[in-house]
Structures are given as C-alpha cells and as structure tokens.
Design a protein around this motif. Sequence first.
Motif, PDB file in Angstrom:
ATOM      1  N   TRP A  95       0.859  -1.187   0.000  1.00 21.47           N
ATOM      2  CA  TRP A  95       0.000   0.000   0.000  1.00 21.47           C
ATOM      3  C   TRP A  95       0.895   1.237   0.000  1.00 21.47           C
ATOM      4  CZ3 TRP A  95      -2.271   1.762   5.245  1.00 21.47           C
ATOM      5  CH2 TRP A  95      -3.005   2.953   5.091  1.00 21.47           C
ATOM      6  N   ARG A  96       0.897   1.921  -1.127  1.00 22.56           N
ATOM      7  CA  ARG A  96       1.664   3.143  -1.292  1.00 22.56           C
ATOM      8  C   ARG A  96       0.699   4.326  -1.448  1.00 22.56           C
ATOM      9  NH1 ARG A  96       4.233  -0.920  -4.242  1.00 22.56           N
ATOM     10  NH2 ARG A  96       6.490  -1.167  -3.888  1.00 22.56           N
ATOM     11  N   PRO A  97       1.203   5.559  -1.402  1.00 21.90           N
ATOM     12  CA  PRO A  97       0.299   6.704  -1.544  1.00 21.90           C
ATOM     13  C   PRO A  97      -0.471   6.728  -2.855  1.00 21.90           C
ATOM     14  CG  PRO A  97       2.410   7.414  -0.659  1.00 21.90           C
ATOM     15  CD  PRO A  97       2.573   5.981  -1.050  1.00 21.90           C
TER      16      PRO A  97
ATOM     17  N   TRP B 175       5.898  -3.942   7.097  1.00 24.02           N
ATOM     18  CA  TRP B 175       6.875  -2.875   6.887  1.00 24.02           C
ATOM     19  C   TRP B 175       6.135  -1.546   6.795  1.00 24.02           C
ATOM     20  CZ3 TRP B 175       6.918  -7.627   4.738  1.00 24.02           C
ATOM     21  CH2 TRP B 175       8.103  -8.367   4.690  1.00 24.02           C
ATOM     22  N   ALA B 176       6.753  -0.485   7.271  1.00 27.65           N
ATOM     23  CA  ALA B 176       6.260   0.867   7.019  1.00 27.65           C
ATOM     24  C   ALA B 176       6.835   1.366   5.711  1.00 27.65           C
ATOM     25  CB  ALA B 176       6.670   1.789   8.163  1.00 27.65           C
ATOM     26  N   TRP B 177       6.051   2.174   5.010  1.00 28.82           N
ATOM     27  CA  TRP B 177       6.539   2.768   3.770  1.00 28.82           C
ATOM     28  C   TRP B 177       7.481   3.917   4.088  1.00 28.82           C
ATOM     29  CZ3 TRP B 177       5.405   7.624   1.250  1.00 28.82           C
ATOM     30  CH2 TRP B 177       5.883   7.697  -0.067  1.00 28.82           C
ATOM     31  N   THR B 178       8.643   3.897   3.495  1.00 28.70           N
ATOM     32  CA  THR B 178       9.639   4.945   3.695  1.00 28.70           C
ATOM     33  C   THR B 178       9.736   5.767   2.421  1.00 28.70           C
ATOM     34  OG1 THR B 178      10.888   3.450   5.137  1.00 28.70           O
ATOM     35  CG2 THR B 178      12.034   5.413   4.321  1.00 28.70           C
ATOM     36  N   PRO B 179       9.310   7.036   2.447  1.00 31.93           N
ATOM     37  CA  PRO B 179       9.324   7.836   1.207  1.00 31.93           C
ATOM     38  C   PRO B 179      10.735   7.892   0.613  1.00 31.93           C
ATOM     39  CG  PRO B 179       8.127   8.972   2.957  1.00 31.93           C
ATOM     40  CD  PRO B 179       8.804   7.785   3.601  1.00 31.93           C
TER      41      PRO B 179
END
Length: 293
Positions: free
Chosen positions: A231-233, A287-291
């Motif tokens: 899941w990304r922006p 995992w957290a999304w890291t920009p």
Amino acid sequence: MRSRGQRAAARLPRLYLAAVGLLVGVTITAARVGGSPEDPAEGSPPTPSPPEAVAPSGSGTVAPAPADAVGSEWTLTIDQDFSTPAAPGEFDRVYPGWAEYDGTRDTSGHGLYDSDRVVSVSDGVLRKTLHTEDGQPLVAAVTPVPHVQTYGRYEVRFRADALPGYKIAWLLWPDDDDWHDGELNFPEAYLDAGEEIHGFAHEIGPNPHVNAFIADTGQTLLEWHTAVIEWRPDSVTFALDGVEYRTTDPVAVPQVPMYWSLQTETKRVGPAADVSGTVSIDYVRAWAWTPPA
C-alpha cells in the motif's frame, strides 16, 4: 469508542466474484469495478484441484524471501515467525495485544471471537482450530502488533482446511473506524472446498459497499501460499506467490491510518455443528513505507 471486534461486526458482509484469468509471473493492473456488499449466492462449490504435496517447514518447500530483501522503500516493523509456543488458552498472554477481538461477534453474527479456545502456537506455526461448542461457532482474529500505520507492506504465509461455513477476511481497516475511508481485503476467501482466494479494495467516499478493485487469483487455500499487500500513496498491490494485481485508481487507495487484522470468521450462512478444522499461519511480517529521498 467501539472495540476492534465491534468494528469488525459493524462491517457489512461483502464478496464480489469476478472472473479474471491467472497470469503467472506478471503484474495485472485492473480498472475500477462495481461490486456488491452481499455475499454471492450459496450453491454447490466447484470440485477443487488436488493440493500440492508440500510439507510444512513450517510452511512448504519454497522458501519465502528474507524479511530484509524487499527494498529500501520499506522499513520492517513486524517479523513474527511464531517461534514461541502457546498452548490453548495462552495465546493472549504469550502474544499480548494480538487477540483484541476476543469476546465479540464476527461480521455475520454467528461466530464468537475466542482465541483461548481457538488459537495455539507450536512448531513455529499459529493454528486457528475452528469448531463449534454447545451450539456456538468459535472463531479468531489475529491483530499483529504494532497495528496502525499509513501505507505499508504486509506479508503472511498461510493455508487452510476445507471448512464449509467459515471464511477468512484478512484486511486493513481504517483506525478511525470510518468505512468511507476505505478497506483493503487480501487474502479473502470462503473456506468451502474449491473456493478461491480474492482481493478487494472498497471504494473511498459515499459508496464503500462498491468494490473499486478486485483481484481473482484462481488459487484455493488448501496449499501453502504467501500473500502480500503493498500500500503506497498512489497504488495498492495484492500479490499471491509472486503474482501481482495492482491498481492506481485513487478511489481504491486509502490515505488514512489503518490497522491489520487477520479475521477468520463465519459466513452469512454459518457452519454445521460438526465442521471443524484448522487455518494455519507460518509467519506474519509488516513494513512501514519509507518515502524515497
């Protein structure tokens, strides 16, 4: 504020089955698709294909990718391989915070979330033993800790027995409990023999009962599988054993904090009292999304 389990019970039952061919080794990008908030009509399930002969290790012969091999845009937050045993009645103590639905009804209202009588951990595998006691179907939801983030990658390795009347609805649900903010479901499937694994992204806005995106994998739950949500922006990707299904439709991509829940529950038409069996989970990772810089 309602509990996690009450939030689950507030959701309308939903499945909309669309026929999409399984294309191995490719990404499938789908357009917006109108769906239904109701379960499909009950009927005779198709004859299942024979399961693969895979022995648990805990979970099959094909090793999944290491947790640190997914790329720099992801920061690992959960890596749970269930190496700590938990006998029946011990899950909530051994894995605190992972059984927040306990004591509440499932989405259909037939089942009772009760990890004490359903969940155990041994040999590196979490097992949900679904069954009925004194007329009450018993189910369980696993809520991996930490629960809440905006954007992320979620991975689970799993299989299930054929269990007519039960289903899995493993999902990301808005932490503000507002269904209009979106809902991501993958994997989702009835546990009747021959039923297939699907993915759904509900429409953001005034019509959350509509499926803005649907992925049909053509695979049953009788074999071990690895399911991933990314899941990304600007996108949502469902992947089963490396086969990806992706949407960039804005009404299918949530933009609010969500929590992860592996709900295993009853269908709208619940199970017969003599139905019992196991849903097995080898590991969960998040995992957290890291920009990107």
